[in-house]
Design an enzyme around this catalytic site. Structure first.
Site, short mmCIF file in Angstrom:
data_model
loop_
_atom_site.label_atom_id
_atom_site.label_comp_id
_atom_site.label_asym_id
_atom_site.label_seq_id
_atom_site.Cartn_x
_atom_site.Cartn_y
_atom_site.Cartn_z
N ASP A 207 -45.09 28.68 3.25
CA ASP A 207 -45.95 28.04 2.45
C ASP A 207 -47.17 28.80 2.00
O ASP A 207 -48.09 29.99 2.44
CB ASP A 207 -46.76 27.63 4.38
N HIS A 209 -50.08 26.93 1.57
CA HIS A 209 -51.32 26.43 2.35
C HIS A 209 -51.90 25.38 1.35
O HIS A 209 -53.76 25.35 1.04
CB HIS A 209 -52.11 27.26 2.96
N GLU A 233 -44.18 25.12 -0.27
CA GLU A 233 -45.00 24.45 0.80
C GLU A 233 -46.26 24.09 -0.01
O GLU A 233 -47.01 25.51 0.40
CB GLU A 233 -44.87 24.66 2.63
N GLU A 259 -48.55 17.23 4.98
CA GLU A 259 -49.45 17.53 6.90
C GLU A 259 -51.02 16.86 6.68
O GLU A 259 -51.82 17.28 7.07
CB GLU A 259 -49.11 19.39 7.16
N ASP A 282 -47.66 15.35 9.57
CA ASP A 282 -47.78 15.17 10.97
C ASP A 282 -47.79 14.76 12.17
O ASP A 282 -48.92 13.63 12.38
CB ASP A 282 -49.46 16.32 10.75
N HIS A 309 -44.69 18.41 10.20
CA HIS A 309 -45.56 19.49 10.11
C HIS A 309 -46.11 19.46 11.18
O HIS A 309 -45.99 18.54 12.36
CB HIS A 309 -46.43 19.55 9.55
#
Length: 386
Positions: A207, A209, A233, A259, A282, A309
């Site tokens: 991930d 971010h 991700e 997400e 999410d 997520h």
């Protein structure tokens, strides 16, 4: 079955993982004594209190006195009659998602069946989980490898971490758009060390971010590819479909994200342009169970997988669990088994405490299969409507 009351709790745990942690929990009550639970997906970072007040306003204007069983009509009303529903964002859709999930909980309880049964029935006997939240004070590559090996010994067959988010001493910090080369190579070394520790049959999810610029996402993605990450991700800005598509073309790792996308409409360009391989809506932000199933169906048209997520409290986890059991293109579920703040006590029996050897069996209790723990929630401030 009319909606009579909503209660919203602001469960504040202070700072963890260098961000504020504050799940916001919802209960919807009806005139037949059946109630349902929901959770706003903004359990970390900033903005959850704005979503709490948006939720209270939606309750006053659009929920009280209405039929709790009319889930589709309620979602459409919140989308069309709030004016801002046409322009999805985290505050409004965090509130809408909590409402939607609570209504599914009510309907399942009223009919005496698990929510996955209402979504078309069970597609899987059990679901695979990957462990997240294990990498505090990661520091040197050897430290990350040692902890990942412990996760494998606990029975998990996959884990996720951000190899770029800490310096060599384990001090948390987000990287700059153009990351210093030493820092980037440290991240690659961490992934290499984890792969060597856990072996070839364990999946490593990465991930990023959304922190890297497109060029660095490609440079370091190519270096990471030989270690066979399960996915890459949010390597770049999560809303930049052009950059995501470019990284997808240039890096031989499946691209994941979603997400920070809301409703099927924001997922549409990423799906149609094949900018992502694994969709990550999410359930506490995308529009709830109702919308997640539509996003999954959109992905299915393009043969894409879905990995929800799931980084909040146990109410959100319960909703995600029921959705994925009815989802044909589900691939794996994000799981946080190591929260130290007590959030599993928000409900009486959290699914996080029922997982075993990296898997979770299908729930059998009606609704979402959880009950809020009033004694625990009584410690925190609440808003009541109705």
């Amino acid at each position: 079955m009319k909606i009579t009351k909503l209660t919203i709790w602001d469960v504040d745990y202070g700072t963890s993982f260098n961000v504020n942690q504050h799940p916001a929990i919802l209960r919807i009550e009806t005139d037949q004594g059946i109630h349902g639970a929901g959770e706003i997906g903004l359990a970390y970072g900033d903005g959850n209190r704005g979503a709490i007040h948006a939720l209270a306003q939606l309750a006053e204007r659009h929920l009280l006195g209405r039929d709790a069983r009319a889930i589709g009509a309620t979602w459409d009303r919140l989308y069309r009659d709030t004016f801002w529903g046409f322009s999805p964002g985290p505050l409004l859709y965090g509130a809408i998602s909590a409402i939607d999930n609570a209504l599914w909980d009510i309907k399942g309880k009223a009919l005496g069946v698990p929510v996955w049964q209402l979504l078309g029935g069970r597609m899987h006997d059990s679901v695979r989980l990957y462990a997240n939240g294990w990498f505090r004070n990661m520091g040197a590559p050897e430290a990350a490898a040692e902890r990942a090996l412990a996760i494998r010994e606990e029975g998990y067959t996959a884990c996720k971490f951000d190899p770029f988010e800490a310096d060599r001493d384990g001090v948390f910090m987000w990287p700059k758009r153009h990351i210093p080369r030493e820092w980037g190579l440290l991240a690659v070394d961490r992934v290499r060390a984890v792969r060597e520790a856990v072996g070839p049959d364990f999946d490593i999810c990465l991930d990023i971010h959304g922190n890297l610029g497109t060029t660095d996402a490609i440079i370091y993605g190519r270096m990471l590819a030989p270690h066979r990450p399960f996915f890459y991700e949010e390597p770049v800005d999560p809303n930049n479909v052009d950059s995501m598509e470019k990284v997808s073309r240039e890096v031989e790792i499946p691209i994941a994200g979603g997400e920070r996308l809301y409703t099927r409409y924001q997922f549409r360009p990423f799906v149609e342009r094949q900018a992502m391989d694994i969709l990550q809506p999410d359930i506490g932000l995308c529009g709830g169970i109702s919308e997640m199933m539509k996003i999954a169906a959109l992905g299915e048209v393009y043969n894409l997988h879905v990995q929800p997520h799931n980084c909040g409290g146990p109410v959100a986890s319960a909703a995600a669990v029921h959705a994925v059991f009815a989802m044909p293109n589900f691939i794996i579920l994000e799981w946080f088994p190591y929260w130290p703040d007590g959030r599993y006590d928000i409900v009486q029996e959290a699914y996080e405490r029922k997982a075993s050897h990296g898997r979770l069996p299908a729930p059998t209790a009606p609704g979402l299969g959880i009950e809020l723990n009033d004694d625990y929630l009584g410690r925190y401030p609440r808003i009541e409507v109705g």
